[in-house]
Structure formats: C-alpha cells, structure tokens
Design a protein around this motif. Structure first.
Motif, PDB file in Angstrom:
ATOM      1  N   UNK A  32       0.842  -1.192   0.000  1.00 20.09           N
ATOM      2  CA  UNK A  32       0.000   0.000   0.000  1.00 20.09           C
ATOM      3  C   UNK A  32       0.879   1.244   0.000  1.00 20.09           C
ATOM      4  N   UNK A  33       0.347   2.407  -0.405  1.00 16.31           N
ATOM      5  CA  UNK A  33       1.158   3.639  -0.404  1.00 16.31           C
ATOM      6  C   UNK A  33       1.416   4.112   1.018  1.00 16.31           C
ATOM      7  N   UNK A  52      -9.341   9.553  -5.751  1.00 15.70           N
ATOM      8  CA  UNK A  52     -10.803   9.619  -5.881  1.00 15.70           C
ATOM      9  C   UNK A  52     -11.539   9.664  -4.549  1.00 15.70           C
ATOM     10  N   UNK A  53     -10.877   9.326  -3.458  1.00 16.37           N
ATOM     11  CA  UNK A  53     -11.564   9.285  -2.160  1.00 16.37           C
ATOM     12  C   UNK A  53     -11.003  10.292  -1.156  1.00 16.37           C
ATOM     13  N   UNK A  54     -10.078  11.146  -1.587  1.00 14.38           N
ATOM     14  CA  UNK A  54      -9.508  12.142  -0.689  1.00 14.38           C
ATOM     15  C   UNK A  54      -8.579  11.560   0.356  1.00 14.38           C
ATOM     16  N   UNK A  55      -7.996  10.392   0.074  1.00 11.71           N
ATOM     17  CA  UNK A  55      -7.098   9.745   1.032  1.00 11.71           C
ATOM     18  C   UNK A  55      -5.730  10.403   1.086  1.00 11.71           C
ATOM     19  N   UNK A  70      -8.135   5.004   1.600  1.00 10.90           N
ATOM     20  CA  UNK A  70      -7.394   4.563   0.419  1.00 10.90           C
ATOM     21  C   UNK A  70      -8.016   3.307  -0.188  1.00 10.90           C
ATOM     22  N   UNK A  71      -8.272   3.336  -1.508  1.00  8.81           N
ATOM     23  CA  UNK A  71      -8.857   2.192  -2.201  1.00  8.81           C
ATOM     24  C   UNK A  71      -7.857   1.512  -3.145  1.00  8.81           C
ATOM     25  N   UNK A  72      -6.571   1.829  -2.999  1.00  3.04           N
ATOM     26  CA  UNK A  72      -5.511   1.169  -3.767  1.00  3.04           C
ATOM     27  C   UNK A  72      -5.748   1.271  -5.275  1.00  3.04           C
ATOM     28  N   UNK A  73      -6.076   2.479  -5.731  1.00  3.61           N
ATOM     29  CA  UNK A  73      -6.345   2.662  -7.156  1.00  3.61           C
ATOM     30  C   UNK A  73      -5.072   2.862  -7.973  1.00  3.61           C
TER      31      UNK A  73
END
Length: 257
Positions: A32-33, A52-55, A70-73
């Motif tokens: 993950x980042x 996209x989710x403001x993470x 975080x959605x790992x995009x």
C-alpha cells in the motif's frame, strides 16, 4: 493412503509463518502507499487531486495517506521519471478505531485463548468477503491461532463486518450486534467499512460501520489481504500492536511527539 502420508512429509509445512515472523512470499500482499516526501508542493497537490476518495493530503512538500479512505487505485503512482507515493510491503495494517488512551484501555485483553467470530456482509462488493474467506484455508489456518467462525451472533466474541452498510443492512447489522453477548468487539474490514469507500455515504449506503454500531478495530485496504485481517484479530487479543491509520511524510513522523 501411505503415498499421501509420504507426500505430506516431503512437502512439509506450507502454512504462513505469520505472526511468528513476517511472511514475504510473493502474492501475499500488493502492499500500500505510504507518506512520502516529494520534490515540490505542486507535485504533492497534483497527487492529492488524483485521489478519488480524498485519502491523500499535501503536507510540507510531501503527501500523507489516510489508509481508512485509500482504495488502492494506484493513481498516486507516477511515470518512470515522476515523483510518486512510495509503496510499502507488509500486512500489519490494523489500527484502533479511536487512537485515544481511553480506547486503548477499553481494548485490554479480556478474552481467553480463543475467539468466536461472526462475519457480516453489510453491502460489500465481494472483494473483502473473498479475502476474509481465505483466513480459514490451510495456508492461513486461523484455527492455529485460536480463531473460529460461529454461525450465530449469540456465541460470537467478535463481529467482522465488510461493506459500507447499505440501507437494507442497517437493521440486520444492528440486530446482530445486539444479539452478541458482552464483552464483544467489532472489526471493520476494508475502506468501505471504515469510511464508505467509493460507495458511501450516499443515498443507498452509510459512510462506514461506525455510523450504525460501535467499532473497536479497523483493518484498512481495498481489499485488505488475509494477513491484515489476522492482524486485526490479533490486535483484539493483544498479541500484536496497532499500526497508525495515517501515514505521514518521514520528516513529520520524526517531529511528532
């Protein structure tokens, strides 16, 4: 029959060595980042706009990551010669839902050598469900750690919830929680269950499990790998420490009190 016994002896133990030691086998986790220093504030703000989710939040020539969103995009990854978010391996991602001292005292070990777990799909897309199912297979073998699945909330110590909680699942989730005996704990797994992810809050879903029932432990990821879910269960029984939910750039971490 003898051939199978011989084959088993030759193959040896294939179960993950976690939590006794880290599992670095390929395919266990994409990672993950994490909070990263970048070359400029402009670049940090550009990566923040991509999320996209403001993470991602721009901070002091770097970026901080809210793993609960975080959605790992992979949009925070750049080209070959571009600054990008650093990526970390490892699977110990679980954190307290509330990092306060009061919350940590609440999590003092009150369970014995085993946990009975009730799983609820509260509107998940299926990814977290697939990963949670893996902890019961021979490679992860949660039984060796004293974790067992129960079909009824009346015997459950821990409620494992995935999904942002769709409108149709609000009442069933609340009833399941109320049916559990005390003491009890709730683990929200996946970005949707923590913050709503890409599905909530919306007209059809909540912004996470905590809007409906109390949450004790969160396991970020989209989806979290099986070892991260095991880390969340081990956190409940105080066999492992938590990991911060916010990952800041290195200079901010060093200066934090």
């Amino acid at each position: 029959m003898a051939n199978w016994v011989l084959k088993g002896l030759r193959t040896g133990i294939k179960t993950t060595p976690y939590p006794r030691r880290a599992d670095d086998a390929l395919g266990v986790s994409p990672g993950r980042p994490r909070g990263t220093l970048l070359s400029s504030t402009d670049r940090a703000e550009e990566l923040a706009r991509r999320c996209p989710t403001g993470a991602i939040v721009s901070k002091n020539n770097g970026i901080a990551i809210d793993h609960g969103s975080c959605v790992h995009c992979f949009r925070c990854q750049g080209g070959e010669n571009e600054d990008a978010a650093a990526w970390e391996r490892g699977c110990e991602w679980a954190a307290y839902a509330d990092e306060s001292a009061t919350a940590q005292r609440k999590m003092e070990n009150i369970f014995g050598r085993s946990l009975d777990i009730r799983f609820v799909d509260a509107g998940a897309c299926g990814a977290c469900i697939s990963e949670a199912r893996q902890i019961n297979n021979p490679y992860y073998n949660m039984h060796r750690l004293g974790f067992f699945i129960t079909p009824t909330p009346r015997n459950a110590d821990v409620l494992l919830v995935a999904g942002p909680v769709s409108d149709a699942m609000r009442l069933p989730l609340r009833k399941t929680y109320e049916a559990m005996p005390t003491p009890k704990r709730v683990i929200a797994i996946g970005a949707c269950a923590i913050s709503g992810g890409v599905f909530g809050p919306s007209f059809a879903a909540s912004g996470g499990v905590e809007e409906v029932i109390p949450v004790d432990v969160v396991v970020p990821g989209c989806p979290p790998p099986p070892l991260a879910i095991l880390h969340g269960l081990l956190l409940v029984v105080e066999k492992k420490p938590p990991t911060p939910l916010i990952s800041s750039p290195p200079d901010l971490e060093a200066s934090a009190p």
